[in-house]
Design a protein around this motif. Sequence first.
Motif, mmCIF file in Angstrom:
data_model
loop_
_atom_site.group_PDB
_atom_site.id
_atom_site.type_symbol
_atom_site.label_atom_id
_atom_site.label_comp_id
_atom_site.label_asym_id
_atom_site.label_seq_id
_atom_site.Cartn_x
_atom_site.Cartn_y
_atom_site.Cartn_z
ATOM 1 N N VAL A 37 0.838 -1.210 0.000
ATOM 2 C CA VAL A 37 0.000 0.000 0.000
ATOM 3 C C VAL A 37 0.868 1.253 0.000
ATOM 4 O O VAL A 37 1.968 1.269 0.564
ATOM 5 C CB VAL A 37 -0.928 0.060 1.240
ATOM 6 C CG1 VAL A 37 -1.941 -1.061 1.218
ATOM 7 C CG2 VAL A 37 -0.145 0.030 2.543
ATOM 8 N N LEU A 38 0.330 2.290 -0.606
ATOM 9 C CA LEU A 38 0.944 3.608 -0.420
ATOM 10 C C LEU A 38 0.757 3.973 1.051
ATOM 11 O O LEU A 38 -0.326 3.743 1.610
ATOM 12 C CB LEU A 38 0.256 4.638 -1.311
ATOM 13 C CG LEU A 38 0.436 4.453 -2.815
ATOM 14 C CD1 LEU A 38 -0.423 5.437 -3.578
ATOM 15 C CD2 LEU A 38 1.900 4.620 -3.199
ATOM 16 N N ILE A 56 0.001 6.532 2.679
ATOM 17 C CA ILE A 56 -1.169 7.352 3.022
ATOM 18 C C ILE A 56 -2.446 6.517 3.137
ATOM 19 O O ILE A 56 -3.397 6.890 3.835
ATOM 20 C CB ILE A 56 -1.355 8.494 1.972
ATOM 21 C CG1 ILE A 56 -2.425 9.454 2.436
ATOM 22 C CG2 ILE A 56 -1.661 7.945 0.608
ATOM 23 C CD1 ILE A 56 -2.653 10.616 1.479
ATOM 24 N N ALA A 57 -2.478 5.374 2.468
ATOM 25 C CA ALA A 57 -3.707 4.569 2.414
ATOM 26 C C ALA A 57 -3.711 3.432 3.430
ATOM 27 O O ALA A 57 -4.657 2.641 3.471
ATOM 28 C CB ALA A 57 -3.871 3.994 1.009
ATOM 29 N N ARG A 58 -2.662 3.355 4.261
ATOM 30 C CA ARG A 58 -2.476 2.194 5.136
ATOM 31 C C ARG A 58 -3.720 1.876 5.989
ATOM 32 O O ARG A 58 -4.229 0.750 5.966
ATOM 33 C CB ARG A 58 -1.275 2.482 6.034
ATOM 34 C CG ARG A 58 -0.867 1.350 6.928
ATOM 35 C CD ARG A 58 0.292 1.787 7.787
ATOM 36 N NE ARG A 58 -0.060 2.902 8.651
ATOM 37 C CZ ARG A 58 0.696 3.987 8.829
ATOM 38 N NH1 ARG A 58 1.847 4.114 8.213
ATOM 39 N NH2 ARG A 58 0.298 4.953 9.640
ATOM 40 N N VAL A 91 -6.934 0.957 3.881
ATOM 41 C CA VAL A 91 -6.877 -0.399 3.312
ATOM 42 C C VAL A 91 -7.052 -1.429 4.437
ATOM 43 O O VAL A 91 -7.739 -2.445 4.260
ATOM 44 C CB VAL A 91 -5.558 -0.625 2.536
ATOM 45 C CG1 VAL A 91 -5.431 -2.072 2.087
ATOM 46 C CG2 VAL A 91 -5.487 0.308 1.323
ATOM 47 N N ASN A 94 7.062 1.655 -0.364
ATOM 48 C CA ASN A 94 5.720 1.526 0.214
ATOM 49 C C ASN A 94 5.719 0.603 1.431
ATOM 50 O O ASN A 94 6.756 0.079 1.823
ATOM 51 C CB ASN A 94 4.765 0.992 -0.849
ATOM 52 C CG ASN A 94 4.639 1.946 -2.018
ATOM 53 O OD1 ASN A 94 4.490 3.147 -1.810
ATOM 54 N ND2 ASN A 94 4.731 1.427 -3.230
ATOM 55 N N PRO A 116 -8.468 2.090 -3.712
ATOM 56 C CA PRO A 116 -7.505 3.192 -3.817
ATOM 57 C C PRO A 116 -6.382 3.049 -2.805
ATOM 58 O O PRO A 116 -6.620 2.765 -1.635
ATOM 59 C CB PRO A 116 -8.367 4.432 -3.509
ATOM 60 C CG PRO A 116 -9.756 4.017 -3.845
ATOM 61 C CD PRO A 116 -9.846 2.551 -3.502
ATOM 62 N N GLY A 117 -5.170 3.198 -3.278
ATOM 63 C CA GLY A 117 -4.014 3.116 -2.386
ATOM 64 C C GLY A 117 -3.353 1.751 -2.388
ATOM 65 O O GLY A 117 -2.227 1.615 -1.920
ATOM 66 N N VAL A 150 -1.279 -0.892 -4.075
ATOM 67 C CA VAL A 150 -0.361 -0.953 -5.212
ATOM 68 C C VAL A 150 -0.494 -2.331 -5.865
ATOM 69 O O VAL A 150 -0.676 -2.441 -7.075
ATOM 70 C CB VAL A 150 1.096 -0.696 -4.759
ATOM 71 C CG1 VAL A 150 2.056 -0.788 -5.935
ATOM 72 C CG2 VAL A 150 1.203 0.667 -4.086
#
Length: 222
Positions: free
Chosen positions: A140-141, A143-145, A148, A171, A195-196, A198
């Motif tokens: 994950v990016l 910011i999205a941890r 997600v 990441n 979203p977020g 990868v």
Amino acid sequence: MLSQQDLKQQAADAALQYIAPMLTSDAVIGVGTGSTADLFIDGLAKFRGKFRGAVASSERSAKRLTDLGILVLDLNEVQTMPVYVDGADEINAQLHMIKGGGGALTREKIVASVAKEFVCIADESKLVDVLGRFPLPIEVLPIAREAVARMATSLGGSPALRVGFVTDNGNQIIDVSGLSINDACALELALNNVPGVVTNGLFAIHPADVALLATQSGIRRL
Ligand code: 5RP
């Protein structure tokens, strides 16, 4: 009684035998990441000079290849590869896999996508009826941890951040345990759309083409 290390060696040797006829002066080989892939890399060194080079799925494998004198190419320089060889954390009879225990899932999926054939090498303990006992890695990016992780919980999983680990792409990884994955293609697709995310560690939409599984009584080919 062969040890797990012996079995990994047997799988790596079987892969070398399998790919030997594909080694031509212009052939580029896709190389995975992990302890089984390491043994494959070590064996590949014996064929140095008989093929052009390799594309690695991680910085770790790239270093091992380079140290052994094998040319490492950037994937962007390569249009096609006859084969990609890599291990797995779990594989089922449909050759769907969970990968990413070593955190290299994104580059593994990318490099594998360019190869004509995916050869999975593992000891037989990796063969399962239903995927999901091994926690599913999701890159994950940062910011999205948390977003997600909440999504993974809503799917019935228990997410855990891989603490202190940063992927080759900068990441983070969330390992999701407790999933019983009956439709691996559907879950892979659904996770790809969050979203977020990868990459997720399911390799089901593009499964392995061949699995060389080492057993106490020799190689089992699926
Ligand atoms: C790395 C991977 C590896 O293929 C997987 O973790 C298996 O590793 P090993 O051969 O050490 O059991 O997906 O990201």
